[in-house]
Design a protein around this motif. Structure first.
Motif, PDB file in Angstrom:
ATOM      1  N   GLU A 109       1.193  -1.023   0.041  1.00  0.00           N
ATOM      2  CA  GLU A 109      -0.642  -0.359  -0.053  1.00  0.00           C
ATOM      3  C   GLU A 109       0.695   1.111  -0.161  1.00  0.00           C
ATOM      4  OE1 GLU A 109      -2.684   0.403   3.385  1.00  0.00           O
ATOM      5  OE2 GLU A 109      -3.964  -1.856   2.699  1.00  0.00           O
ATOM      6  N   ALA A 110       1.809   0.966   0.668  1.00  0.00           N
ATOM      7  CA  ALA A 110       2.863   2.440   0.764  1.00  0.00           C
ATOM      8  C   ALA A 110       3.409   2.919  -0.219  1.00  0.00           C
ATOM      9  CB  ALA A 110       3.852   2.029   1.924  1.00  0.00           C
ATOM     10  N   ILE A 155      17.346   6.379   6.126  1.00  0.00           N
ATOM     11  CA  ILE A 155      15.995   5.696   5.007  1.00  0.00           C
ATOM     12  C   ILE A 155      14.608   4.997   5.826  1.00  0.00           C
ATOM     13  CG2 ILE A 155      16.981   3.707   6.019  1.00  0.00           C
ATOM     14  CD1 ILE A 155      17.268   1.877   3.849  1.00  0.00           C
ATOM     15  N   ASP A 156      13.984   5.140   4.995  1.00  0.00           N
ATOM     16  CA  ASP A 156      12.577   4.690   5.311  1.00  0.00           C
ATOM     17  C   ASP A 156      12.826   3.809   4.207  1.00  0.00           C
ATOM     18  OD1 ASP A 156      11.651   6.322   6.397  1.00  0.00           O
ATOM     19  OD2 ASP A 156      11.722   7.927   5.077  1.00  0.00           O
ATOM     20  N   PHE A 157      11.992   2.589   4.839  1.00  0.00           N
ATOM     21  CA  PHE A 157      11.168   1.218   4.479  1.00  0.00           C
ATOM     22  C   PHE A 157      10.477   0.424   4.554  1.00  0.00           C
ATOM     23  CE2 PHE A 157      12.580  -3.871   4.417  1.00  0.00           C
ATOM     24  CZ  PHE A 157      13.248  -3.509   3.343  1.00  0.00           C
ATOM     25  N   LEU A 183      20.526  -3.034  10.087  1.00  0.00           N
ATOM     26  CA  LEU A 183      19.866  -1.947  10.839  1.00  0.00           C
ATOM     27  C   LEU A 183      19.316  -2.167  11.815  1.00  0.00           C
ATOM     28  CD1 LEU A 183      18.223  -0.711   6.565  1.00  0.00           C
ATOM     29  CD2 LEU A 183      20.283   0.199   7.970  1.00  0.00           C
ATOM     30  N   ASN A 184      18.802  -0.866  12.558  1.00  0.00           N
ATOM     31  CA  ASN A 184      18.443  -0.905  13.429  1.00  0.00           C
ATOM     32  C   ASN A 184      17.435  -2.708  13.478  1.00  0.00           C
ATOM     33  OD1 ASN A 184      15.612  -0.464  12.901  1.00  0.00           O
ATOM     34  ND2 ASN A 184      16.224   1.814  13.524  1.00  0.00           N
ATOM     35  N   ASN A 185      16.734  -2.774  15.153  1.00  0.00           N
ATOM     36  CA  ASN A 185      16.041  -4.166  15.256  1.00  0.00           C
ATOM     37  C   ASN A 185      14.260  -3.989  14.708  1.00  0.00           C
ATOM     38  OD1 ASN A 185      17.694  -4.816  16.582  1.00  0.00           O
ATOM     39  ND2 ASN A 185      16.846  -4.302  18.659  1.00  0.00           N
ATOM     40  N   SER A 186      14.087  -2.639  14.095  1.00  0.00           N
ATOM     41  CA  SER A 186      12.620  -2.593  13.303  1.00  0.00           C
ATOM     42  C   SER A 186      12.685  -3.405  12.347  1.00  0.00           C
ATOM     43  CB  SER A 186      12.446  -1.371  13.118  1.00  0.00           C
ATOM     44  OG  SER A 186      13.269  -0.399  12.905  1.00  0.00           O
ATOM     45  N   PHE A 187      14.038  -3.466  11.592  1.00  0.00           N
ATOM     46  CA  PHE A 187      13.973  -3.692  10.622  1.00  0.00           C
ATOM     47  C   PHE A 187      13.503  -5.482  10.438  1.00  0.00           C
ATOM     48  CE2 PHE A 187      15.674  -0.156   9.540  1.00  0.00           C
ATOM     49  CZ  PHE A 187      15.250   0.603   8.977  1.00  0.00           C
ATOM     50  N   ASN A 193       2.149  -9.477   7.751  1.00  0.00           N
ATOM     51  CA  ASN A 193       2.313  -8.294   8.628  1.00  0.00           C
ATOM     52  C   ASN A 193       2.887  -7.483   7.369  1.00  0.00           C
ATOM     53  OD1 ASN A 193       0.931  -9.483  10.449  1.00  0.00           O
ATOM     54  ND2 ASN A 193       2.567 -10.513  11.726  1.00  0.00           N
ATOM     55  N   PRO A 194       2.743  -5.843   6.848  1.00  0.00           N
ATOM     56  CA  PRO A 194       3.705  -5.659   6.342  1.00  0.00           C
ATOM     57  C   PRO A 194       4.873  -5.070   7.321  1.00  0.00           C
ATOM     58  CG  PRO A 194       1.069  -4.833   5.699  1.00  0.00           C
ATOM     59  CD  PRO A 194       1.027  -6.347   7.419  1.00  0.00           C
ATOM     60  N   LEU A 195       6.112  -4.340   7.068  1.00  0.00           N
ATOM     61  CA  LEU A 195       6.441  -3.618   7.886  1.00  0.00           C
ATOM     62  C   LEU A 195       7.229  -2.040   6.926  1.00  0.00           C
ATOM     63  CD1 LEU A 195       8.950  -4.960   9.980  1.00  0.00           C
ATOM     64  CD2 LEU A 195      10.088  -3.152   7.428  1.00  0.00           C
ATOM     65  N   SER A 196       7.371  -1.408   8.232  1.00  0.00           N
ATOM     66  CA  SER A 196       7.521  -0.177   7.648  1.00  0.00           C
ATOM     67  C   SER A 196       8.522   0.029   9.100  1.00  0.00           C
ATOM     68  CB  SER A 196       5.872   0.570   8.196  1.00  0.00           C
ATOM     69  OG  SER A 196       5.001   0.659   6.733  1.00  0.00           O
ATOM     70  N   ALA A 197       9.447   0.663   8.625  1.00  0.00           N
ATOM     71  CA  ALA A 197      10.293   0.677   9.345  1.00  0.00           C
ATOM     72  C   ALA A 197      11.236   2.070   8.579  1.00  0.00           C
ATOM     73  CB  ALA A 197      11.268  -0.741  10.115  1.00  0.00           C
TER      74      ALA A 197
END
Length: 268
Positions: A109-110, A155-157, A183-187, A193-197
């Protein structure tokens, strides 16, 4: 306005026009599933299964449910994802576009321009994320700003991955790397589950010239596998000395102009 004020205002305009501004930010977009520099319409069909991604290469062992590696990734592993140093037990190549499995919930969607990829595609069954396997993808990109001139970078992912982005409880829990650095733990994310990090302060991970974004697709279910992602890397340079001088000079003239106006009001 007095003649002096008019002259000052004119001086400010002249200085602003004469001093060059060469502060160019770099906005880098990395999207999976691009073909011949263009986005193929819709999803691939049975007659178009051999569409290779323009940019993305991979390294895998072709095994499903297994970790791609039982220890932390090394420089040689990242090189294999770029097609360098692959041996007989390695499978290396260019990523293929695939028809997404219905359980994946379609595209991002992003970013509607991104498309699903896998290391291989099969013409059997109703889904084309076959065979399933854990895969390390490599996506090269160029930073044209000299590294010493980079002030900041971020970075936006956005992604969906079947089954996991990184090993949830393994030696490589992070699913996204820049030049081999995690990268950090949000990646990291699991299927469905769509991911946004996002992460700021990545300027120390970049180099001038060619860089590489790595995405680790971890298979756990041995059914289908695939990834879709979009990354935006924003690089901001240090302003050049002339630009800083011009800004300071303009501010100084502005302050002087204010003082002149204030004195005139007091006299009146």
């Amino acid at each position: 306005m007095t003649i002096m004020c008019q002259k000052l205002a004119l001086a400010v305009c002249l200085i602003a026009s004469l001093i060059p501004s060469k502060v160019f930010a770099a906005s880098i977009w990395l999207k999976s599933g691009q073909v011949n520099g263009l986005l193929p319409p819709g999803n691939p069909t049975k007659g178009r299964l051999n569409l290779f991604d323009d940019n993305i290469t991979y390294w895998t062992t072709g095994e499903s449910t297994h970790l791609l590696k039982s220890t932390a990734f090394t420089d040689s592993d990242f090189a294999k994802a770029r097609g360098i140093g692959c041996t007989a037990s390695d499978i290396c190549g260019r990523a293929k576009l695939i028809i997404p499995d219905s359980a994946w919930g379609g595209n991002l969607e992003a970013d509607s321009d991104a498309r699903w990829i896998n290391w291989h595609s099969s013409s059997t069954g109703t889904s084309f994320g076959l065979p399933a396997a854990s895969v390390l993808y490599a996506f090269p990109f160029t930073v044209s700003i000299p590294i010493e001139n980079i002030a900041s970078a971020s970075i936006d992912f956005h992604a969906k991955v079947d089954d996991f982005l990184g090993d949830p409880n393994g030696p490589n829990p992070i699913g996204v790397y820049i030049n081999g650095q995690p990268l950090n733990n949000s990646f990291g994310s699991n299927v469905g589950n769509p991911l946004s990090a996002s992460q700021t302060g990545i300027e120390d991970l970049l180099i001038s010239g060619e860089n590489t974004l790595y995405v680790y697709q971890r298979d756990a279910g041995s059914v289908v596998s695939g990834s879709i992602f979009s990354a935006h890397i924003d690089v901001k340079p240090v302003p050049e000395p002339l630009t800083i001088l011009g800004s300071a000079t303009a501010l100084g003239f502005g302050a002087l102009l204010k003082r002149q106006q204030s004195r005139k009001q007091k006299k009146n």
